[in-house]
Structure formats: C-alpha cells, structure tokens
Write an enzyme that holds these catalytic residues in place. Structure first.
Site, PDB file in Angstrom:
ATOM      1  N   GLU A  66       1.305  -1.234   0.019  1.00 16.87           N
ATOM      2  CA  GLU A  66       0.101  -0.204   0.359  1.00 16.87           C
ATOM      3  C   GLU A  66       1.380   0.872   0.043  1.00 16.87           C
ATOM      4  O   GLU A  66       2.116   1.270   0.454  1.00 16.87           O
ATOM      5  CB  GLU A  66      -0.878  -0.335   1.287  1.00 16.87           C
ATOM      6  CG  GLU A  66      -1.238   1.126   1.836  1.00 16.87           C
ATOM      7  CD  GLU A  66      -2.013   1.473   2.938  1.00 16.87           C
ATOM      8  OE1 GLU A  66      -1.881   0.906   3.724  1.00 16.87           O
ATOM      9  OE2 GLU A  66      -3.275   1.770   3.222  1.00 16.87           O
TER      10      GLU A  66
ATOM     11  N   CYS B 249      -4.844  -2.871   2.663  1.00 20.47           N
ATOM     12  CA  CYS B 249      -4.438  -3.056   4.585  1.00 20.47           C
ATOM     13  C   CYS B 249      -5.524  -2.984   5.264  1.00 20.47           C
ATOM     14  O   CYS B 249      -6.068  -4.639   5.317  1.00 20.47           O
ATOM     15  CB  CYS B 249      -4.138  -1.315   4.457  1.00 20.47           C
ATOM     16  SG  CYS B 249      -3.166  -1.404   6.196  1.00 20.47           S
TER      17      CYS B 249
ATOM     18  N   ASN C 213      -7.127   6.231  -1.848  1.00 12.43           N
ATOM     19  CA  ASN C 213      -6.294   5.503  -1.192  1.00 12.43           C
ATOM     20  C   ASN C 213      -6.594   4.195  -2.060  1.00 12.43           C
ATOM     21  O   ASN C 213      -6.574   3.328  -2.413  1.00 12.43           O
ATOM     22  CB  ASN C 213      -6.778   4.802  -0.312  1.00 12.43           C
ATOM     23  CG  ASN C 213      -4.818   3.912   0.239  1.00 12.43           C
ATOM     24  OD1 ASN C 213      -4.254   3.883  -0.139  1.00 12.43           O
ATOM     25  ND2 ASN C 213      -4.713   4.336   1.636  1.00 12.43           N
TER      26      ASN C 213
ATOM     27  N   ASN D 237       0.141  -1.143   5.223  1.00  6.32           N
ATOM     28  CA  ASN D 237       0.846  -0.275   6.182  1.00  6.32           C
ATOM     29  C   ASN D 237       0.698  -0.114   7.032  1.00  6.32           C
ATOM     30  O   ASN D 237      -0.522   0.425   7.888  1.00  6.32           O
ATOM     31  CB  ASN D 237       1.063   1.192   5.809  1.00  6.32           C
ATOM     32  CG  ASN D 237       1.562   1.300   4.204  1.00  6.32           C
ATOM     33  OD1 ASN D 237       2.936   2.781   4.507  1.00  6.32           O
ATOM     34  ND2 ASN D 237       1.903   1.188   3.285  1.00  6.32           N
TER      35      ASN D 237
ATOM     36  N   LYS E 133      -9.455   1.947  -1.984  1.00 11.52           N
ATOM     37  CA  LYS E 133      -9.793   1.509  -0.284  1.00 11.52           C
ATOM     38  C   LYS E 133     -11.217   1.788   0.257  1.00 11.52           C
ATOM     39  O   LYS E 133     -11.192   2.930   0.583  1.00 11.52           O
ATOM     40  CB  LYS E 133      -8.569   2.082  -0.088  1.00 11.52           C
ATOM     41  CG  LYS E 133      -8.282   1.305   2.052  1.00 11.52           C
ATOM     42  CD  LYS E 133      -7.392   1.841   2.505  1.00 11.52           C
ATOM     43  CE  LYS E 133      -7.257   0.757   3.887  1.00 11.52           C
ATOM     44  NZ  LYS E 133      -6.555   1.548   4.689  1.00 11.52           N
TER      45      LYS E 133
ATOM     46  N   GLU F 292      -6.588   8.778   7.617  1.00 12.51           N
ATOM     47  CA  GLU F 292      -6.606   7.946   6.794  1.00 12.51           C
ATOM     48  C   GLU F 292      -8.254   8.810   5.644  1.00 12.51           C
ATOM     49  O   GLU F 292      -8.376   9.051   4.755  1.00 12.51           O
ATOM     50  CB  GLU F 292      -6.788   6.708   6.573  1.00 12.51           C
ATOM     51  CG  GLU F 292      -5.453   5.804   6.549  1.00 12.51           C
ATOM     52  CD  GLU F 292      -5.551   4.922   5.972  1.00 12.51           C
ATOM     53  OE1 GLU F 292      -4.601   4.156   6.517  1.00 12.51           O
ATOM     54  OE2 GLU F 292      -5.924   4.914   4.695  1.00 12.51           O
TER      55      GLU F 292
HETATM   56  N1  ING Z   1      -3.505   0.254   8.068  1.00  7.86           N
HETATM   57  C1  ING Z   1      -3.818  -0.594   9.651  1.00  7.86           C
HETATM   58  C2  ING Z   1      -4.180  -1.563   9.382  1.00  7.86           C
HETATM   59  O1  ING Z   1      -5.132  -2.330   9.231  1.00  7.86           O
HETATM   60  C3  ING Z   1      -4.951  -0.317  11.972  1.00  7.86           C
HETATM   61  C4  ING Z   1      -4.097   0.252  10.352  1.00  7.86           C
HETATM   62  C5  ING Z   1      -3.440  -1.651  12.509  1.00  7.86           C
HETATM   63  C6  ING Z   1      -5.620  -1.172  12.166  1.00  7.86           C
HETATM   64  C7  ING Z   1      -3.953  -1.776  13.884  1.00  7.86           C
HETATM   65  C8  ING Z   1      -6.396  -1.976  13.647  1.00  7.86           C
HETATM   66  C9  ING Z   1      -4.960  -1.991  14.114  1.00  7.86           C
HETATM   67  O2  ING Z   1      -3.444  -2.927   8.924  1.00  7.86           O
HETATM   68  C10 ING Z   1      -3.363   0.307   7.995  1.00  7.86           C
HETATM   69  N2  ING Z   1      -3.088   1.754   6.765  1.00  7.86           N
HETATM   70  O3  ING Z   1      -5.259  -0.001   7.223  1.00  7.86           O
END
Ligand code: ING
Length: 311
Positions: free
Chosen positions: A47, A172, A110, A197, A127, A146
């Site tokens: 991503e 993601c 995205n 990411n 996304k 985001e």
């Molecule tokens: N990053 C993370 C993901 O879903 C996140 C956001 C991190 C959500 C940890 C929940 C827990 O992997 C992106 N860019 O969506």
C-alpha cells in the site's frame, strides 16, 4: 495444463518523508529484476508504495498533503517502473495515493492498480475500509488520518480475469473485514492481492501490540480458506519516520496455509508458484457457496452498520 502464477510478494522497508519518487522507483525496479530472475509472472508491492505513510501526520496545508499524491499514473516519475516491467514481461500490483480531478471536482483515494505484462493498467481499486480518524488527536503517539486525507471508495471490490485466473485487490485495513474477501469470493476470486502499512502500535488498543503480527496472519489466512482463494499480503515494514511497522509479508494458499514469507523488515521478496486450480477443492466442497450459503439469514450484514444488542 495447471494454471500456475509465480508471484513475488515484494516487501518494502521504510520510505523516508524525504525520499524522492525516483529513489523509491529504483527500489521497486530492483524488486522487478530479482522477481524476473526468480521466474515470477506477477509482483505485488505494498500500500502507498511510492511514499512514506503520510497519514501518520496532521497536516492542514493542502499543497503539502497533495505532494504525497500522484496526479497521473504512470506519470514521469513512475513511467520507468512501467517500462521496466513491460521489458521484463512482468505484471504488478501497486499501491499509491491517487489525486484525480473530474468535472472540476478533485478527489483523493488510497488506490491500488493491477498492471498486465504489457504495462497496461487492467484494474483499479480504491480502498473501502478507511481506518483511523478524521480530526487531529494529539493524545496519540502518532496520527492515523486516513479518514481525513482519503475520499470514500467508488469502486467497491471488483475482480478481473488476468494471469490465467480471476484476481481481486484490496488494501490494508480491508483485510481485517471478512466482507472484503466474501464479496470477491462471490465473484469467483482465485487470488486476492493486497498491500499494507500497519504500525505495530494501535493507539486506541495499546494492549494489542504483541498480537499485531498474529492478527495480520489470522485475517489473511481466514480470508483465503473461507473463500478458497490465494491471498498475497505485502508489507511496508520497519521503523518508518520513527514508527515501527509490522512485516509479516506472506503468500497464503486456498488451504489457509502460508507457503512463503519474508524473514526480515527490509526490501525482500517472498516467492511462490501458485496453482490457481488449488482453489477448486475448497470452492467445490466446503465452500461451495451455491450449495451451502444461506443468504436469507444474512440480511443484517448489509442492513446494519453498527452492532445493536438486544434490550
Ligand atoms: N493500517 C492499519 C491496518 O489495518 C490498523 C490500521 C492497525 C487498524 C492496527 C487496526 C489495528 O493494518 C492501514 N493503513 O489500514
């Protein structure tokens, strides 16, 4: 004749805010060349693979925000990537921040694209599940904006006939939601490509850090098995602008088993020869949707957004 697609999951280490597009494209081209040496047909990048993960910062200057977006794809800085892929006869998935102007309206997405061996964009995905928050939340060690910087998807989850099979894409946070895989599974997806990411630390859930890699694998393996599809998940990993990001890049068979994975947190390929016909034994038995699904009982999944417990 088995339908084999040899895939390179092309993990990236950190991208610094100061890294130029040219510097990053050089890294992507190095991945293409190694993938070719390893006999690959298709390369999957993460991503937002052209820039640092900029939603970690609160910005108000729109010109600064827009500096992380691509107005043309391919543009002058990404054309070398398309040219080298075409020269090598490789297809690729690329995640990037897309700025598009239509009828005077500017949108920010995205985005991920699927590019065939001739360097033609044959699929685009924007996304759906935008995590994080919209307003500055100074209590956080870092932001996850985001919902502020990206518009809502207008593509949903399409699939495409490509590389001898039916391929889908997501990005993601999408991988954490079972609906993502099922909507593509209901279109016959045999391989789902995704980049991510993911910070190790999720500020609203500080006690999840030690489980971040487990959750990453869990959701992708489940999505693969429950839809009889290959899943290719590719990280931007390592400590990026002071924020540790998980690796966990892997290629998962329709059985739900991980068949290839990276070992480190830098630029690294994980490669597997993926037999698309391996989907059949799941799609025609345990997950024969037409024989076994009961949509007449699933209405809440699309009717209701949030959970509503009984009184
Ligand atoms: N990053 C993370 C993901 O879903 C996140 C956001 C991190 C959500 C940890 C929940 C827990 O992997 C992106 N860019 O969506």
């Amino acid at each position: 004749m088995p339908r084999i697609v040899t895939v390179a999951a092309a993990q990236l280490g950190p991208i610094a805010r100061s890294d130029s597009r040219a510097m990053v494209v050089e890294r992507l081209i190095a991945h293409l060349r190694e993938a070719k040496r390893m006999g690959c047909d298709l390369v999957v990048f993460p991503e937002l693979a052209l820039t640092t993960f900029f939603p970690r910062w609160f910005m108000t200057d729109q010109a600064e925000i827009d500096s992380f977006f691509e107005r043309r794809m391919p543009g002058p800085e990404t054309q070398p990537l398309f040219d080298e892929a075409r020269r090598l006869g490789l297809g690729f998935y690329l995640g990037y921040a897309e700025l598009v102007e239509e009828n005077g309206v500017v949108s920010h997405f995205n985005t991920a694209i699927l590019v065939d061996r001739n360097g033609q964009i044959i699929g685009k995905y924007r996304k759906v599940h935008l995590p994080g928050h919209r307003e500055h939340e100074p209590w956080r060690r870092f932001q996850h904006l985001e919902k502020r910087y990206f518009d809502l998807s207008d593509t949903g989850f399409p699939v495409w006939r490509a590389f001898g099979g039916i391929l889908g894409m997501c990005i993601c946070n999408d991988r954490r939601w079972p609906e993502t895989y099922r909507v593509m599974g209901l279109q016959g997806a045999e391989m789902i490509l995704l980049g991510y990411n993911t910070p190790v630390h999720n500020p609203p859930a500080p006690d999840h850090d030690a489980l971040s890699l487990h959750h990453n694998t869990l959701v992708m393996q489940a999505g693969a098995y429950q839809n009889g599809s290959w899943v290719v998940g590719v990280a931007k990993a390592g400590s990026e602008e002071g924020v540790p990001m998980i690796a966990g890049t892997q290629i998962i068979a329709p059985s739900g088993m991980t068949v290839a994975a990276t070992r480190g947190e830098g630029d690294e390929l994980a490669v597997a020869a993926c037999d698309l016909d391996a989907c059949t034994t799941y799609k025609s038995t345990t997950f024969n949707f037409a024989a076994h699904r009961m949509p007449q009982h699933y209405g809440l999944i699309t009717e209701r957004k949030g959970a509503e417990p009984p009184p």
